[in-house]
Motif scaffolding. Structure first.
Motif, PDB file in Angstrom:
ATOM      1  N   HIS A 252      -7.174   3.649  12.305  1.00  0.00           N
ATOM      2  CA  HIS A 252      -8.173   4.158  11.285  1.00  0.00           C
ATOM      3  C   HIS A 252      -7.705   3.856  10.078  1.00  0.00           C
ATOM      4  O   HIS A 252      -8.530   3.561   9.167  1.00  0.00           O
ATOM      5  N   VAL A 253      -6.412   3.587   9.696  1.00  0.00           N
ATOM      6  CA  VAL A 253      -5.858   3.427   8.462  1.00  0.00           C
ATOM      7  C   VAL A 253      -6.323   1.907   8.177  1.00  0.00           C
ATOM      8  O   VAL A 253      -6.690   1.317   6.853  1.00  0.00           O
ATOM      9  N   PHE A 282      -3.316  10.347   4.873  1.00  0.00           N
ATOM     10  CA  PHE A 282      -2.385   9.473   5.001  1.00  0.00           C
ATOM     11  C   PHE A 282      -1.798   8.831   3.736  1.00  0.00           C
ATOM     12  O   PHE A 282      -0.830   8.607   3.453  1.00  0.00           O
ATOM     13  N   TRP A 283      -2.912   9.109   2.634  1.00  0.00           N
ATOM     14  CA  TRP A 283      -2.271   8.457   1.599  1.00  0.00           C
ATOM     15  C   TRP A 283      -1.081   9.002   0.898  1.00  0.00           C
ATOM     16  O   TRP A 283      -1.230  10.341   0.833  1.00  0.00           O
ATOM     17  N   ASN A 284      -0.328   8.571   0.350  1.00  0.00           N
ATOM     18  CA  ASN A 284       0.725   9.149  -0.597  1.00  0.00           C
ATOM     19  C   ASN A 284       0.652   8.780  -1.851  1.00  0.00           C
ATOM     20  O   ASN A 284      -0.397   8.497  -2.412  1.00  0.00           O
ATOM     21  N   ALA A 285       1.534   9.420  -2.914  1.00  0.00           N
ATOM     22  CA  ALA A 285       1.354   9.228  -4.153  1.00  0.00           C
ATOM     23  C   ALA A 285       0.919   7.953  -4.929  1.00  0.00           C
ATOM     24  O   ALA A 285       0.129   7.688  -5.721  1.00  0.00           O
ATOM     25  N   ILE A 286       1.712   6.955  -4.097  1.00  0.00           N
ATOM     26  CA  ILE A 286       1.801   5.643  -4.717  1.00  0.00           C
ATOM     27  C   ILE A 286       0.251   5.210  -4.398  1.00  0.00           C
ATOM     28  O   ILE A 286      -0.388   4.717  -5.222  1.00  0.00           O
ATOM     29  N   LEU A 291      -5.318   3.764  -5.709  1.00  0.00           N
ATOM     30  CA  LEU A 291      -6.790   3.878  -5.462  1.00  0.00           C
ATOM     31  C   LEU A 291      -7.423   4.403  -6.729  1.00  0.00           C
ATOM     32  O   LEU A 291      -8.619   3.949  -6.868  1.00  0.00           O
ATOM     33  N   ALA A 292      -6.822   5.290  -7.514  1.00  0.00           N
ATOM     34  CA  ALA A 292      -7.422   5.719  -8.675  1.00  0.00           C
ATOM     35  C   ALA A 292      -7.516   4.643  -9.648  1.00  0.00           C
ATOM     36  O   ALA A 292      -8.687   4.547 -10.273  1.00  0.00           O
ATOM     37  N   ASN A 293      -6.647   3.710  -9.682  1.00  0.00           N
ATOM     38  CA  ASN A 293      -6.842   2.728 -10.495  1.00  0.00           C
ATOM     39  C   ASN A 293      -7.893   1.763 -10.209  1.00  0.00           C
ATOM     40  O   ASN A 293      -8.611   1.235 -10.870  1.00  0.00           O
TER      41      ASN A 293
END
Length: 302
Positions: A252-253, A282-286, A291-293
């Motif tokens: 799924h990722v 699943f997403w970690n801080a990195i 994704l925000a950028n």
């Protein structure tokens, strides 16, 4: 300690006594004990910046008597006090406290390195890096994580922690090209390990592939030619697949990252948001930061 004046009066009295002992080359036990007790009292009184000066004095005493590990410990304690003073300063944000903390941490690390205590130096480098991220100083954290990785190259678990900290710092300061170079080197490191099939290494390798793809999105406007390994990964995620070709990632990722690439290619913010939300666990801080950028870059295009 009621006032700063009271502290400095006591501190100067002890320092004056210590100078006399320097001249006589006498033992420093008495002065060391006084400074240690004064540091504890000041800490209890919530005056960390003054406690730090006492710990620095302790370090000087230990240096004179040749107790190098105790000297490093005292520098580390002084650094902790200065760092706390910086964090507690709030809006005042006393940068001199942060600068003094980094100088004291660096002094402790240097002593460890010069006296064959590389493991202690590496641990402290990682700790300082994490503290700097917490203090919202990721640019300063970069060098500490880089140096920690130099010490920990033979210790995969510690090296992986340092690489995660380094990647976090580089992404926070938006140095995406350096982050891309770092993650590609990290993948080479993981590939060289005989235990790469172990779950922590396997998971790290899978996340590296995601990072390469997301960073490639953010750096492709620079018109830099992709490396062969970067291009191969890009083609894998952009290609049409009916099953997951990346064994280190859950299916799924993999397909979510494919959806993200498609959304980026057609500049569809709604599709990007939907794809992101499908893998929130699943997403970690990195990855969240990357994704925000990417979202911001699409907003600028639209």
């Amino acid at each position: 300690m009621d006032t700063a004046d009271e502290f400095w009066k006591t501190y100067e009295q002890l320092s004056s006594r210590l100078k006399k002992k320097y001249l006589k080359k006498a033992h420093f036990t008495d002065s060391l004990d006084h400074f240690t007790k004064l540091a504890k009292h000041l800490d209890d009184e919530k005056c960390p910046q003054y406690a730090a000066f006492c710990s620095l004095a302790v370090a000087k005493c230990e240096q004179t008597t040749g107790n190098h590990l105790n000297e490093a410990k005292a520098y580390k304690e002084a650094a902790e006090f200065f760092m706390r003073a910086h964090l507690e300063s709030g809006e005042l944000n006393y940068e001199e406290h942060l600068s003094a903390a980094l100088q004291a941490f660096s002094a402790a690390i240097k002593i460890y390195s010069e006296h064959s205590q590389q493991a202690l130096a590496a641990v402290l480098l990682l700790q300082v890096g994490h503290k700097l991220i917490w203090a919202r100083k990721p640019e300063e954290a970069v060098i500490f994580f880089q140096r920690a990785n130099e010490f920990n190259v033979g210790f995969p678990t510690a090296f992986m922690e340092g690489m995660n900290g380094l990647m976090t710092s580089l992404v926070l300061i938006k140095d995406f090209q350096e982050a891309l170079n770092t993650v590609l080197n990290y993948m080479q490191y993981l590939s060289s390990k005989t235990d790469v099939t172990m779950e922590p290494c396997r998971q790290a390798f899978g996340r590296c592939k995601v990072h390469v793809v997301l960073l490639s999105v953010l750096t492709r406007e620079a018109n830099l030619k992709m490396t062969d390994s970067q291009q191969k990964l890009w083609d894998t995620f952009e290609g049409v697949h009916f099953s997951n070709p990346v064994g280190e990632l859950p299916s799924h990722v993999f397909f979510t990252v494919q959806s993200i690439l498609l959304a980026v290619n057609i500049c569809d913010l709604t599709a990007l948001h939907t794809a992101e939300n499908s893998c929130l666990s699943f997403w970690n801080a990195i990855e969240s930061n990357l994704l925000a950028n990417i979202r911001d870059s699409l907003l600028n295009i639209n």
